[in-house]
Design an enzyme around this catalytic site. Structure first.
Site, short mmCIF file in Angstrom:
data_model
loop_
_atom_site.label_atom_id
_atom_site.label_comp_id
_atom_site.label_asym_id
_atom_site.label_seq_id
_atom_site.Cartn_x
_atom_site.Cartn_y
_atom_site.Cartn_z
N GLU A 134 0.90 -1.25 0.07
CA GLU A 134 0.10 0.28 0.04
C GLU A 134 0.95 1.33 -0.10
OE1 GLU A 134 -4.07 0.45 2.38
OE2 GLU A 134 -2.47 1.19 3.64
N GLN A 152 -2.39 17.17 -4.79
CA GLN A 152 -1.74 16.94 -5.92
C GLN A 152 -0.76 15.91 -6.05
OE1 GLN A 152 -0.79 20.82 -7.65
NE2 GLN A 152 0.97 19.88 -8.66
N HIS A 183 13.87 23.24 -4.64
CA HIS A 183 12.84 23.95 -4.72
C HIS A 183 11.89 23.94 -3.63
CE1 HIS A 183 13.10 22.12 -9.29
NE2 HIS A 183 13.78 23.37 -9.18
N LYS A 225 5.69 17.52 0.92
CA LYS A 225 5.91 16.63 -0.15
C LYS A 225 6.23 15.12 0.24
CE LYS A 225 7.84 20.01 -3.31
NZ LYS A 225 9.02 20.28 -4.13
N HIS A 251 13.67 21.25 -1.47
CA HIS A 251 13.71 19.68 -1.82
C HIS A 251 14.39 19.56 -3.07
CE1 HIS A 251 12.04 16.10 -3.99
NE2 HIS A 251 12.43 15.67 -3.01
N TYR A 284 5.58 12.32 -6.41
CA TYR A 284 5.47 12.87 -5.40
C TYR A 284 3.91 13.49 -4.92
CZ TYR A 284 7.36 16.81 -8.02
OH TYR A 284 7.62 17.78 -8.88
N GLU A 291 7.34 30.17 -6.73
CA GLU A 291 8.26 29.02 -6.60
C GLU A 291 9.74 29.67 -6.80
OE1 GLU A 291 9.52 25.01 -8.80
OE2 GLU A 291 8.94 26.55 -10.15
N LYS A 334 16.11 27.17 -15.09
CA LYS A 334 15.95 28.02 -13.52
C LYS A 334 16.64 27.54 -12.63
CE LYS A 334 11.96 25.10 -12.05
NZ LYS A 334 10.51 25.15 -11.71
N ASP A 335 17.01 26.25 -12.57
CA ASP A 335 17.88 25.62 -11.53
C ASP A 335 19.46 26.21 -11.42
OD1 ASP A 335 15.67 24.27 -10.49
OD2 ASP A 335 16.34 22.24 -11.18
#
Length: 181
Positions: A28, A47, A62, A71, A118, A131, A142, A167-168
């Protein structure tokens, strides 16, 4: 389900009971009631996200400065080195990090609470990463902390320069990043 605190007690490693035999396995992967009881939290997830990345891809670090997301992360194919960084200014572990291998073999999950940055590095040929989040993605909030910030000192398990998104590459050092109170 077995829950193990990390060096940052709010970040938890979750290991489900896996039932396996010669045919394969069953477990599970999520149960809201069992998660809340085992972690002592009362978060609801809104989400689910799924990413696939090649070896050497690093995603992160992030977070969302508003609508912060908790998360619950896991890997269903391959392996990653998963990292959480405490960016709560009032926390005794501010600026500290924890990392753990998540893989299709070990079935581990990591709970990264709101208030943490994270990221993860793919260590297998490719990895599929899932996630669940406690709030919706809000791109306007963000933010990204540099994966190689020397003040944090994450020991990524690679000698190569990781593959980063545009972006990173622009991630900020913790000293100049927006953080939580």
């Amino acid at each position: 389900m077995k829950v193990t605190p990390t060096a940052i007690p709010d970040v938890l490693i979750i290991e489900p009971k896996v039932f396996g035999d010669a045919r394969g396995f069953f477990y599970e992967s999520f149960n809201q009631k069992a998660f809340n009881e085992a972690t002592g939290t009362d978060h609801q997830f809104v989400q689910d996200n799924h990413s696939r990345s090649a070896r050497g891809v690093l995603r992160g670090l992030h977070y969302q400065i508003q609508q912060p997301q908790g998360k619950l992360v896991r890997v269903v194919r391959g392996a990653v080195f998963d990292v959480a960084v405490d960016i709560r200014k009032s926390s005794p572990t501010f600026g500290k990090w924890v990392g753990v291998e998540l893989s299709e073999e070990n079935h581990r999950q990591m709970w990264v609470p709101p208030g943490f940055a994270h990221g993860f590095l793919v260590t297998s040929e490719s990895a599929e990463f899932l996630y669940k989040t406690t709030d919706y993605y809000a791109p306007e909030y963000e933010r990204c902390i540099a994966w190689n910030d020397p003040s944090i000192g994450i020991q990524w398990p690679t000698d190569a320069v990781p593959q980063l998104s545009a972006k990173d590459v622009l991630g900020k050092y913790l000293v100049s990043a927006e953080v939580f109170p």
